[in-house]
Structure formats: C-alpha cells, structure tokens
Scaffold this motif. Structure first.
Motif, short mmCIF file in Angstrom:
data_model
loop_
_atom_site.label_atom_id
_atom_site.label_comp_id
_atom_site.label_asym_id
_atom_site.label_seq_id
_atom_site.Cartn_x
_atom_site.Cartn_y
_atom_site.Cartn_z
N LEU A 70 0.81 -1.23 0.00
CA LEU A 70 0.00 0.00 0.00
C LEU A 70 0.85 1.28 0.00
O LEU A 70 0.59 2.18 -0.81
CB LEU A 70 -0.97 -0.03 1.19
N PRO A 71 1.86 1.38 0.89
CA PRO A 71 2.67 2.61 0.80
C PRO A 71 3.34 2.76 -0.56
O PRO A 71 3.44 3.86 -1.09
CB PRO A 71 3.72 2.45 1.91
N ARG A 72 3.75 1.64 -1.14
CA ARG A 72 4.41 1.69 -2.44
C ARG A 72 3.44 2.21 -3.51
O ARG A 72 3.78 3.08 -4.32
CB ARG A 72 4.89 0.28 -2.78
N ILE A 73 2.22 1.67 -3.49
CA ILE A 73 1.21 2.06 -4.48
C ILE A 73 0.88 3.54 -4.34
O ILE A 73 0.87 4.31 -5.31
CB ILE A 73 -0.06 1.21 -4.31
N LEU A 74 0.61 3.96 -3.09
CA LEU A 74 0.24 5.36 -2.88
C LEU A 74 1.40 6.29 -3.21
O LEU A 74 1.19 7.38 -3.76
CB LEU A 74 -0.23 5.56 -1.45
N THR A 75 2.61 5.86 -2.89
CA THR A 75 3.78 6.69 -3.24
C THR A 75 3.85 6.87 -4.75
O THR A 75 4.09 7.98 -5.23
CB THR A 75 5.08 6.03 -2.74
N ALA A 76 3.62 5.79 -5.49
CA ALA A 76 3.68 5.90 -6.95
C ALA A 76 2.65 6.91 -7.45
O ALA A 76 2.95 7.78 -8.27
CB ALA A 76 3.44 4.53 -7.59
N VAL A 77 1.42 6.82 -6.91
CA VAL A 77 0.37 7.74 -7.37
C VAL A 77 0.71 9.18 -6.99
O VAL A 77 0.64 10.09 -7.83
CB VAL A 77 -1.01 7.33 -6.78
N VAL A 78 1.10 9.38 -5.73
CA VAL A 78 1.35 10.75 -5.26
C VAL A 78 2.58 11.33 -5.94
O VAL A 78 2.56 12.47 -6.44
CB VAL A 78 1.50 10.78 -3.73
N ALA A 79 3.67 10.54 -6.01
CA ALA A 79 4.90 11.07 -6.62
C ALA A 79 4.67 11.33 -8.11
O ALA A 79 5.09 12.37 -8.64
CB ALA A 79 6.05 10.08 -6.43
N GLY A 80 3.98 10.40 -8.78
CA GLY A 80 3.69 10.59 -10.20
C GLY A 80 2.87 11.85 -10.44
O GLY A 80 3.16 12.64 -11.33
N SER A 81 1.84 12.05 -9.59
CA SER A 81 1.00 13.25 -9.72
C SER A 81 1.82 14.50 -9.51
O SER A 81 1.72 15.47 -10.28
CB SER A 81 -0.12 13.25 -8.68
N GLY A 82 2.63 14.49 -8.47
CA GLY A 82 3.42 15.68 -8.14
C GLY A 82 4.41 16.01 -9.23
O GLY A 82 4.56 17.17 -9.63
N LEU A 83 5.09 14.98 -9.75
CA LEU A 83 6.08 15.23 -10.81
C LEU A 83 5.39 15.75 -12.07
O LEU A 83 5.88 16.66 -12.73
CB LEU A 83 6.83 13.93 -11.14
N ALA A 84 4.22 15.17 -12.38
CA ALA A 84 3.54 15.55 -13.63
C ALA A 84 2.97 16.96 -13.55
O ALA A 84 3.13 17.76 -14.48
CB ALA A 84 2.43 14.54 -13.93
N ILE A 85 2.33 17.30 -12.44
CA ILE A 85 1.73 18.65 -12.36
C ILE A 85 2.85 19.69 -12.29
O ILE A 85 2.75 20.76 -12.91
CB ILE A 85 0.72 18.77 -11.19
N SER A 86 3.95 19.36 -11.61
CA SER A 86 5.07 20.31 -11.56
C SER A 86 5.68 20.46 -12.95
O SER A 86 6.06 21.57 -13.35
CB SER A 86 6.15 19.83 -10.60
N GLY A 87 5.78 19.34 -13.68
CA GLY A 87 6.31 19.41 -15.04
C GLY A 87 5.44 20.29 -15.91
O GLY A 87 5.94 21.14 -16.66
N ALA A 88 4.10 20.12 -15.79
CA ALA A 88 3.17 20.92 -16.59
C ALA A 88 3.36 22.40 -16.28
O ALA A 88 3.39 23.25 -17.17
CB ALA A 88 1.73 20.48 -16.32
N VAL A 89 3.49 22.72 -14.99
CA VAL A 89 3.65 24.12 -14.59
C VAL A 89 4.98 24.67 -15.10
O VAL A 89 5.04 25.78 -15.63
CB VAL A 89 3.53 24.27 -13.06
N MET A 90 6.06 23.87 -14.96
CA MET A 90 7.36 24.35 -15.44
C MET A 90 7.32 24.61 -16.94
O MET A 90 7.89 25.59 -17.43
CB MET A 90 8.45 23.31 -15.14
N GLN A 91 6.65 23.73 -17.68
CA GLN A 91 6.55 23.93 -19.13
C GLN A 91 5.83 25.24 -19.44
O GLN A 91 6.21 25.97 -20.35
CB GLN A 91 5.84 22.74 -19.78
N SER A 92 4.78 25.52 -18.69
CA SER A 92 4.04 26.78 -18.92
C SER A 92 4.87 27.99 -18.51
O SER A 92 4.93 28.97 -19.23
CB SER A 92 2.74 26.80 -18.13
N MET A 93 5.49 27.90 -17.33
CA MET A 93 6.23 29.05 -16.81
C MET A 93 7.40 29.39 -17.72
O MET A 93 7.74 30.54 -17.91
CB MET A 93 6.78 28.74 -15.42
N LEU A 94 8.05 28.34 -18.26
CA LEU A 94 9.23 28.56 -19.08
C LEU A 94 8.85 28.71 -20.55
O LEU A 94 9.70 28.96 -21.39
CB LEU A 94 10.20 27.39 -18.93
#
Lengths: 355, 253
Positions: A70-94
């Motif tokens: 369970l921690p592994r699964i939730l980590t994958a979801v949370v880390a994936g979400s965080g990396l993706a939304i941050s990537g989207a924002v960085m792409q827009s900002m830059l």
C-alpha cells in the motif's frame, strides 16, 4: 442568438469531454491500484486483501499489504502526480515544452546531494525494499541532503531569474549550467568513493517508490495536494502567460510574481519527491504532453489531468517493474525512462501540431 | 477626454525612444500612429498599456492617471492586440477569446462571460472554427481571434500594434472594418500602422512619429508629400481616389 447559444453549447460539450477524461483517469487509477495490490511475489486473493484492508487477516498478510504494497502504491500515485503537475507548470512558466526537473538541473542537484551525503558523511546507502543489495545506514540524512541541494538549485535559479526580470531563457540556461556543475560534482565524488559507496549512489539515483514509509508519504501527499491547489488556483494566470509576457500583462497578470511563485512551488514539489524516491525520469515531461494531445492546452483542465495521468503512469510502470521480471523488482526509474523515450519520440514525430 | 498622453518620455537604457509625446483622444475616435521602423510606435502603445513605464510624463484615462489603476482595473479599461504572438501550447478559439474575460473572472467563468465570448465569436464570423486550435488557423483568422480577445476585455481604449502587417488585402479590410464597427460603441482606439492609405481611410486623427518625437499631428491634412518625405525619406505622391486619400511611394530619396 441561436447561433451564439450553439457556440456556447459546443464549448460546453468540449468541456464535458474533459470531465469525462477526468472520470476515466480516476477509474483507471482505481483499477491499477487493485491490480497492483494483487501483484507481487506473494499471491494474495481479493478476499484476503479486502479482509486485510478491513483490519483482519494474518499478521504476515497485514505486513505485506500495509507495510509494503500500500505505501508503495500510494507513493507511486502521489509522486507521479506531483512530478507531472510540476512538469506541466514548469513547461508553462518557461514557455518551453522541455521544461522539467532535468532541464532545470534539479534532479542532478538532488543526485549530487545524495552522493555527497553517502561519501562525505558516510550515510552509506538507501533502503531498498526489493534487492537489499546495499546497507541502510541513514536514509533520512541522504534524502535531506538531496533535498537541500535541489532547493539550493531552485533558489539560485529563481534568484538569477529575478535579477534578470524572470526571463524564461535565463531560467533554462541557469538550470542547464547548474545541472552540468552538479553532474561533474557527482562524478568527482564517485572518483573518491569506495565500491560500496558508488553502488549506493548508483542505487539511490535509480528512483524507486518502494523506499518511502508512511510518515514520508503523508508529508509528500500534503505537499503535493497543497501545491496542486495552488497551481489550479493560478490556472488562468498560466493560460495568459503562455500568450507571452506582454499579453499576460495587458490581461492583468502580475507576470514576474506569478512566474517566480509557480517555479518555486513546482521546484519545491519535485525537490521533495526526488529526495524521497530518487530520480524518476520522463513522468514529469511526458504526462502533460499526453494530456495536451488529448484535451488541449487549457490549464484549468491540463493541470489536474496531468496530475492524474502522472499518477497513473507511475503506478502502472511500477507495477510492471515489479512483475515483468518477477521475482526481480526493477527500479521504476529505469522502466519509465525505457518507456518514456519511445513514447516521447512518438509524440514529437506524430503529435507536434499541438505545440 | 478619453485618453490623454501628457509629456511622455521613455528611455531604453541611455537611449531615448520617446521624447515629449503629447496628444489627446476623444470618445469614439481612432488615432493612427505612423512613422518608419524604430520611430517609437510600438513603444508608445506599450507605455499607454503600462507594459512599459515611461520615465517622465503621465497617461490619463477619463482624467484619471493610469499608474493609480490596479492591474486588474487597467485590464478592464485597456485592450491590447500585440504585433505578433506565438503560443507554445495552443488553446481553442473559444478559450483564447475567453482569456479576454480574465480581468472579470475570479476562478470560474460565469454564464455572462460565455455569452459575451460567444457574441464576439459570432460577430467576428469565427463560429465555424470556435473549437479549433488557433495554431491551425490562417494568419487572418488568428489576427481576428486576438482582436476578439481584446474586445472580450470590454475595453474603453483599444490599442492595436500593426494589426494588418501579415494579412492579405481582404483580411486587412475585414480587420479594420471590424475595428471601425466596434469604435462606434464608444471605444477610443490607437492603431500603429505601416500602410499609409489604410491609415488615411480608417482614422480620425493621425500622429507621425520620427525618432521618438511627434513630427506632425492632426487630421488627414498632415498626410502631405512634404511631411512623409521628411519622415520616411521616400518620395511620395498623394492622390485623391473617389474622395479617399491614397499614398503612393515613388522612390527612396
């Protein structure tokens, strides 16, 4: 008037499609979670999983589900979400489709921090849930050092950018320069390291969602949630920024403030995630591009959909990494890079129209 | 008086780009800014819009000095169509025009915003392509979308930086007719233009800029061969065709 109503109806139909996409992604994540709970070297039936989740079942099963899967699964979801939304924002900002923690040297800085901690402070190695190839001395210290270096890079980029009026090229060039510096630093440290230390560094950089414990997961989730709310709140500003600074200003956006704020929060999120799970390539870059291709560039939808897509991608990748060569568990970072590159090339060749 | 420019100076580093620019524009008037490349037309538009901050002088709208405006209020008051715009991650025509509502929207667009956007798209004749991505449109259509976005701001002052420079003849006329039709609704407009005949046809007032200074200002009467030759360093003839002034460039001096 009829004509105008028709235009509005068409627009709303398009919005509805995006709402459907949200529902589909959430459903797919739910399915992937179940698949992932069922996958692993110990076979556990659906009924057993349900009883464990309800607090029953044997101690062994409890430990496997609650402490490992369970921690592994939730980590994958949370880390994936965080990396993706941050990537989207960085792409827009830059204003650059290549915006990601890599372009900005944040990942390299984190790797350097970890290497520094392992070799200079002898914190040894990271915890591996899978291979146990390396010893666990002090994972917190290693993650802490990685985080400090990643944030330091962020602060330098933001400070240089502020000095140069938040110009996007300045941020990217500063990031590339710092990335090279930290890569050189890591190589230099490895030159002086022992075999075990070098193995630890290499293992740390692999990126593995299996090394996160509940307390870290809680902290990461709170930060990813808070960051996502911040980003979505600013989605109108980010839309305006993509039309260029002058247009954004004429639409009433405080350009410098919004850009520096967005970059800071996005970098904070990626720094924390990278310091906890190591380097996971391509999720932050690919997820937003897939979403743009399916549902367009409107940030109001792009940001939440990217987060969902990132969570889904990382969870599916991690579950695949655990199963394809079972009982060997591959670090998910390797798999995302293997999958990410061809997918990305495909997007560039076939789908470039949309950017 | 709608728009008043009072003694504006703008320097870029040590180089003077605008020097003592003064003019007034009344409700519903169209002012054409003309002058050679580098004469300060775009800079002046950006100063009016507060994208650039003049070192000296002030800009007043309805008698209020614009530096006192909140950024959001300013965006409700002044619409701006840039000379060119490239989007990295394109949005649809509807979404792009909707951006003009940004100063009015806190987070969620209201029905009123959707209605305003739909009305503008209808008026601009973009209804068939409202859901298309703007990077799939022709230059003329894209320019219309950008004008639409500025109109969605419901501005009192509309600034356009060479809105016809990349367009074919039909689209040039369409865009300027459209702007002229909107001006009736009590919008004052400042348009930087390279095409002098279009400037003569569509504007009430003309300002000729040279090296950042106003060389001549007034009605169509300032479009004389002498003025234009002095500013553009080109020999020109001014003809009257069916009651319209047409400027014909002859040869460089």
């Amino acid at each position: 008037m009829n004509q105008q109503q028709q235009i509005i109806d068409e627009y709303q139909q398009h919005q509805n499609k995006k709402i459907w996409l949200t529902i589909i992604l959430i459903t797919l994540i739910a399915i992937a979670v179940i698949w992932s709970l069922l996958s692993g070297s110990v076979e556990i039936s659906v009924t057993n999983i349900i009883s464990v989740l309800l607090g029953q079942g044997s101690n062994k099963l409890q430990a496997i589900i609650w402490n490992i899967r369970l921690p592994r699964i939730l980590t994958a979801v949370v880390a994936g979400s965080g990396l993706a939304i941050s990537g989207a924002v960085m792409q827009s900002m830059l204003r650059n489709p290549l915006g990601s923690p890599y372009t900005l040297g944040i990942s390299h800085a984190a790797a350097f921090g970890a290497a520094f901690s392992i070799i200079i402070f002898g914190t040894g190695s990271v915890h591996s849930s899978s291979a146990d190839a390396v010893l666990v001395n002090n994972p917190y210290f290693t993650s802490g050092a990685a985080f400090i270096c990643a944030m330091l890079t962020t602060l330098i980029i933001v400070a240089v950018a502020k000095y140069r009026n938040a110009a996007t090229e300045t941020m990217i060039l500063t990031g590339v320069a710092l990335g090279s510096l930290f890569t050189a630093g890591t190589t230099a440290l490895q030159y002086f390291g022992s075999d075990v230390e070098i193995a630890s560094i290499v293992f740390w950089t692999f990126g593995d969602v299996g090394r996160v414990v509940w307390s870290e997961l809680g902290f990461m989730s709170a930060l990813v949630l808070g960051g996502s709310i911040y980003f979505i709140y600013h989605s109108w500003n980010y839309n305006a920024l993509d039309s260029g600074d002058e247009t954004a200003k004429s639409l009433g956006v405080a350009v410098d403030k919004v850009r520096l704020g967005g970059m800071f929060v996005a970098s904070l999120l990626t720094s924390l995630i990278v310091s906890l799970v190591g380097i996971i390539g391509f999720v932050g870059l690919v997820a937003p591009h897939i979403v743009r291709k399916i549902s367009g560039g409107d940030e109001k939808y792009l940001l939440p959909l990217s987060a969902l897509m990132g969570g889904l991608l990382l969870l599916v990748s991690d579950t695949a990494a655990r199963t394809i060569l079972a009982p060997i568990v591959l670090p998910v970072g390797i798999l995302t890079s293997f999958l990410g590159v061809p997918l990305f090339l495909y997007l560039i060749i076939k789908g470039r129209k949309y950017w | 008086m709608k728009l008043e420019i009072d003694g504006v100076h703008f320097n870029y580093q040590s180089q003077s780009v605008l020097e003592d620019v003064n003019f007034k524009l009344d409700h519903g008037e169209v002012l054409a800014l003309i002058g050679p490349n580098g004469s300060g037309k775009s800079t002046l538009l950006k100063c009016i819009n507060r994208i650039l901050k003049p070192q000296v002088g002030s800009i007043l709208i309805d008698g209020d000095i614009t530096t006192d405006y909140h950024q959001q209020e300013m965006a409700k008051c002044v619409g701006y169509v840039p000379q060119e715009e490239s989007k990295n991650f394109p949005t649809s025509v509807f979404e792009t025009v909707m951006m003009g509502r940004k100063p009015y929207i806190n987070f969620k667009a209201q029905d009123e915003d959707l209605e305003i956007v739909a009305a503008i798209i209808d008026e601009l004749g973009l209804e068939d392509i409202a859901q298309r991505n703007i990077n799939q449109l022709s230059g003329g259509q894209q320019q219309k979308v950008l004008v639409g976005r500025a109109l969605a701001q419901q501005p009192e002052v509309l600034l356009l930086d060479e809105p016809t420079s990349n367009l074919d003849l039909k689209h040039q006329l369409e865009i300027l007719n459209l702007i002229q039709a909107q001006i009736k609704d009590n919008i004052s407009s400042v348009i930087a233009l390279h095409d002098l005949s279009l400037a003569a046809r569509y504007s009430d007032k003309i300002i000729i800029l040279k090296d950042g200074k106003i060389f001549a200002a007034g009605g169509l009467e300032v479009l004389t061969p002498e003025n234009l030759e002095a500013v553009y360093e080109v020999e020109v003839s001014v003809a009257d065709v069916g009651g319209r002034k047409v400027i014909i460039p002859e040869r460089p001096i």
